[in-house]
Motif scaffolding. Structure first.
Motif, PDB file in Angstrom:
ATOM      1  N   ALA A   6       0.827  -1.204   0.000  1.00 13.99           N
ATOM      2  CA  ALA A   6       0.000   0.000   0.000  1.00 13.99           C
ATOM      3  C   ALA A   6       0.864   1.257   0.000  1.00 13.99           C
ATOM      4  CB  ALA A   6      -0.938  -0.003   1.203  1.00 13.99           C
ATOM      5  N   LEU A   7       1.927   1.255   0.782  1.00 10.73           N
ATOM      6  CA  LEU A   7       2.838   2.410   0.787  1.00 10.73           C
ATOM      7  C   LEU A   7       3.470   2.604  -0.587  1.00 10.73           C
ATOM      8  CD1 LEU A   7       4.793   2.185   4.158  1.00 10.73           C
ATOM      9  CD2 LEU A   7       3.028   3.839   3.520  1.00 10.73           C
ATOM     10  N   ASP A   8       3.929   1.519  -1.190  1.00  9.53           N
ATOM     11  CA  ASP A   8       4.578   1.588  -2.498  1.00  9.53           C
ATOM     12  C   ASP A   8       3.615   2.119  -3.553  1.00  9.53           C
ATOM     13  OD1 ASP A   8       6.459   1.305  -4.533  1.00  9.53           O
ATOM     14  OD2 ASP A   8       6.133  -0.836  -4.751  1.00  9.53           O
ATOM     15  N   GLU A   9       2.376   1.656  -3.530  1.00 10.90           N
ATOM     16  CA  GLU A   9       1.403   2.052  -4.549  1.00 10.90           C
ATOM     17  C   GLU A   9       0.876   3.464  -4.355  1.00 10.90           C
ATOM     18  OE1 GLU A   9      -1.484  -1.091  -4.387  1.00 10.90           O
ATOM     19  OE2 GLU A   9      -0.166  -2.494  -5.436  1.00 10.90           O
ATOM     20  N   SER A  10       0.854   3.957  -3.124  1.00 11.79           N
ATOM     21  CA  SER A  10       0.240   5.261  -2.873  1.00 11.79           C
ATOM     22  C   SER A  10       1.230   6.406  -2.675  1.00 11.79           C
ATOM     23  CB  SER A  10      -0.667   5.171  -1.645  1.00 11.79           C
ATOM     24  OG  SER A  10       0.114   4.943  -0.489  1.00 11.79           O
ATOM     25  N   ALA A  11       2.477   6.104  -2.499  1.00 12.62           N
ATOM     26  CA  ALA A  11       3.461   7.147  -2.177  1.00 12.62           C
ATOM     27  C   ALA A  11       3.660   8.119  -3.329  1.00 12.62           C
ATOM     28  CB  ALA A  11       4.792   6.515  -1.814  1.00 12.62           C
ATOM     29  N   THR A  12       3.628   9.397  -2.997  1.00 13.51           N
ATOM     30  CA  THR A  12       3.913  10.430  -3.995  1.00 13.51           C
ATOM     31  C   THR A  12       5.311  10.992  -3.797  1.00 13.51           C
ATOM     32  OG1 THR A  12       2.885  12.107  -2.611  1.00 13.51           O
ATOM     33  CG2 THR A  12       1.497  11.074  -4.285  1.00 13.51           C
ATOM     34  N   LEU A  13       5.841  10.845  -2.593  1.00 12.20           N
ATOM     35  CA  LEU A  13       7.182  11.338  -2.272  1.00 12.20           C
ATOM     36  C   LEU A  13       8.045  10.146  -1.896  1.00 12.20           C
ATOM     37  CD1 LEU A  13       9.130  13.690  -1.726  1.00 12.20           C
ATOM     38  CD2 LEU A  13       8.191  13.795   0.587  1.00 12.20           C
ATOM     39  N   ARG A  14       9.156  10.010  -2.602  1.00  8.93           N
ATOM     40  CA  ARG A  14      10.086   8.907  -2.333  1.00  8.93           C
ATOM     41  C   ARG A  14      11.476   9.473  -2.079  1.00  8.93           C
ATOM     42  NH1 ARG A  14       7.810   3.914  -4.407  1.00  8.93           N
ATOM     43  NH2 ARG A  14       5.748   4.401  -5.200  1.00  8.93           N
ATOM     44  N   HIS A  15      12.185   8.831  -1.160  1.00 13.28           N
ATOM     45  CA  HIS A  15      13.552   9.228  -0.822  1.00 13.28           C
ATOM     46  C   HIS A  15      14.466   8.061  -1.166  1.00 13.28           C
ATOM     47  CE1 HIS A  15      12.165  12.699   1.571  1.00 13.28           C
ATOM     48  NE2 HIS A  15      11.134  11.923   1.840  1.00 13.28           N
ATOM     49  N   HIS A  16      15.668   8.391  -1.622  1.00 10.68           N
ATOM     50  CA  HIS A  16      16.616   7.354  -2.037  1.00 10.68           C
ATOM     51  C   HIS A  16      17.958   7.594  -1.354  1.00 10.68           C
ATOM     52  CE1 HIS A  16      13.532   7.578  -5.151  1.00 10.68           C
ATOM     53  NE2 HIS A  16      13.673   6.267  -5.148  1.00 10.68           N
ATOM     54  N   PHE A  17      18.549   6.483  -0.893  1.00  4.29           N
ATOM     55  CA  PHE A  17      19.798   6.555  -0.142  1.00  4.29           C
ATOM     56  C   PHE A  17      20.714   5.415  -0.535  1.00  4.29           C
ATOM     57  CE2 PHE A  17      16.358   8.150   2.526  1.00  4.29           C
ATOM     58  CZ  PHE A  17      16.835   9.414   2.866  1.00  4.29           C
ATOM     59  N   ARG A  18      21.988   5.602  -0.196  1.00  4.42           N
ATOM     60  CA  ARG A  18      23.009   4.558  -0.368  1.00  4.42           C
ATOM     61  C   ARG A  18      23.741   4.431   0.954  1.00  4.42           C
ATOM     62  NH1 ARG A  18      26.539   6.013  -5.016  1.00  4.42           N
ATOM     63  NH2 ARG A  18      27.187   7.632  -3.593  1.00  4.42           N
ATOM     64  N   HIS A  19      24.169   3.208   1.256  1.00  9.14           N
ATOM     65  CA  HIS A  19      24.903   2.930   2.492  1.00  9.14           C
ATOM     66  C   HIS A  19      25.947   1.860   2.202  1.00  9.14           C
ATOM     67  CE1 HIS A  19      25.788   1.793   6.618  1.00  9.14           C
ATOM     68  NE2 HIS A  19      25.420   0.559   6.336  1.00  9.14           N
ATOM     69  N   ALA A  20      27.182   2.069   2.642  1.00  6.05           N
ATOM     70  CA  ALA A  20      28.238   1.068   2.490  1.00  6.05           C
ATOM     71  C   ALA A  20      28.285   0.207   3.748  1.00  6.05           C
ATOM     72  CB  ALA A  20      29.585   1.751   2.266  1.00  6.05           C
ATOM     73  N   TRP A  27      24.374  -0.728  -0.171  1.00  6.32           N
ATOM     74  CA  TRP A  27      22.929  -0.888  -0.038  1.00  6.32           C
ATOM     75  C   TRP A  27      22.247   0.323  -0.631  1.00  6.32           C
ATOM     76  CZ3 TRP A  27      20.470  -5.159   1.778  1.00  6.32           C
ATOM     77  CH2 TRP A  27      21.272  -6.127   2.376  1.00  6.32           C
ATOM     78  N   TYR A  28      21.247   0.082  -1.460  1.00  4.71           N
ATOM     79  CA  TYR A  28      20.462   1.145  -2.083  1.00  4.71           C
ATOM     80  C   TYR A  28      19.041   1.035  -1.531  1.00  4.71           C
ATOM     81  CZ  TYR A  28      24.403   1.808  -5.134  1.00  4.71           C
ATOM     82  OH  TYR A  28      25.659   2.087  -5.609  1.00  4.71           O
ATOM     83  N   ILE A  29      18.508   2.152  -1.080  1.00  5.91           N
ATOM     84  CA  ILE A  29      17.249   2.158  -0.337  1.00  5.91           C
ATOM     85  C   ILE A  29      16.260   3.141  -0.954  1.00  5.91           C
ATOM     86  CG2 ILE A  29      16.227   2.774   1.901  1.00  5.91           C
ATOM     87  CD1 ILE A  29      18.991   1.931   3.116  1.00  5.91           C
ATOM     88  N   GLU A  30      15.016   2.703  -1.078  1.00 11.88           N
ATOM     89  CA  GLU A  30      13.914   3.595  -1.424  1.00 11.88           C
ATOM     90  C   GLU A  30      12.972   3.604  -0.231  1.00 11.88           C
ATOM     91  OE1 GLU A  30      11.739   4.332  -5.410  1.00 11.88           O
ATOM     92  OE2 GLU A  30      10.658   2.686  -4.422  1.00 11.88           O
ATOM     93  N   ALA A  31      12.681   4.790   0.287  1.00 11.44           N
ATOM     94  CA  ALA A  31      11.836   4.915   1.469  1.00 11.44           C
ATOM     95  C   ALA A  31      10.775   5.980   1.237  1.00 11.44           C
ATOM     96  CB  ALA A  31      12.687   5.280   2.681  1.00 11.44           C
ATOM     97  N   VAL A  32       9.659   5.815   1.942  1.00  8.05           N
ATOM     98  CA  VAL A  32       8.557   6.771   1.839  1.00  8.05           C
ATOM     99  C   VAL A  32       8.149   7.199   3.251  1.00  8.05           C
ATOM    100  CG1 VAL A  32       7.729   5.843  -0.355  1.00  8.05           C
ATOM    101  CG2 VAL A  32       6.786   4.964   1.772  1.00  8.05           C
ATOM    102  N   PRO A  33       7.662   8.438   3.373  1.00 10.38           N
ATOM    103  CA  PRO A  33       7.221   8.884   4.690  1.00 10.38           C
ATOM    104  C   PRO A  33       5.860   8.280   5.057  1.00 10.38           C
ATOM    105  CG  PRO A  33       7.019  10.660   3.071  1.00 10.38           C
ATOM    106  CD  PRO A  33       7.629   9.492   2.376  1.00 10.38           C
ATOM    107  N   ASP A  34       5.744   7.886   6.324  1.00 14.07           N
ATOM    108  CA  ASP A  34       4.472   7.397   6.852  1.00 14.07           C
ATOM    109  C   ASP A  34       4.453   7.649   8.355  1.00 14.07           C
ATOM    110  OD1 ASP A  34       1.924   6.014   6.588  1.00 14.07           O
ATOM    111  OD2 ASP A  34       2.875   4.380   7.716  1.00 14.07           O
ATOM    112  N   ARG A  35       3.485   8.403   8.812  1.00 13.85           N
ATOM    113  CA  ARG A  35       3.298   8.695  10.230  1.00 13.85           C
ATOM    114  C   ARG A  35       4.559   9.249  10.889  1.00 13.85           C
ATOM    115  NH1 ARG A  35       0.847   2.958  11.378  1.00 13.85           N
ATOM    116  NH2 ARG A  35      -0.258   2.879   9.425  1.00 13.85           N
ATOM    117  N   GLY A  36       5.225  10.147  10.187  1.00 13.13           N
ATOM    118  CA  GLY A  36       6.405  10.802  10.743  1.00 13.13           C
ATOM    119  C   GLY A  36       7.700  10.014  10.660  1.00 13.13           C
TER     120      GLY A  36
END
Length: 93
Positions: A6-20, A27-36
């Motif tokens: 549901a988060l993936d399908e409804s998200a309008t704002l996405r953040h992307h990060f990398r971590h070694a 590691w490549y990450i896609e995250a969305v805001p939900d409840r702060g």
């Protein structure tokens, strides 16, 4: 799983990060805001050997690892912001 989908399908704002990690993987990450919080909905590991392991609501885990179940905090976690294009290059590799 339904929550992540549901988060993936409804998200309008996405953040992307990398971590070694300690083993030389990235590691490549896609995250969305939900409840702060920022919730990881997609995560790809590019190993030092060049393998890619992908995790999402479609594939939560395997013998190599799994999608984190913890919210991330870019202020606290050692994450580097990246573009959506960079994330997608690894995700679709």
């Amino acid at each position: 799983m339904a929550y992540l989908r549901a988060l993936d399908e409804s998200a309008t704002l996405r953040h992307h990060f990398r971590h070694a990690d300690e083993e030389g993987g990235l590691w490549y990450i896609e995250a969305v805001p939900d409840r702060g919080e920022l919730i990881v909905i997609k995560q790809a590991e590019l190993t030092s050997a060049g393998q890619v392991h992908r995790y999402s609501c479609e594939h939560l885990e395997d013998e190599h690892g799994g999608l984190t179940d913890q919210a991330i905090d870019p202020e606290q976690d050692p994450l580097e912001a990246i573009s959506a294009e960079e994330f997608l290059r690894v995700w679709t590799r």
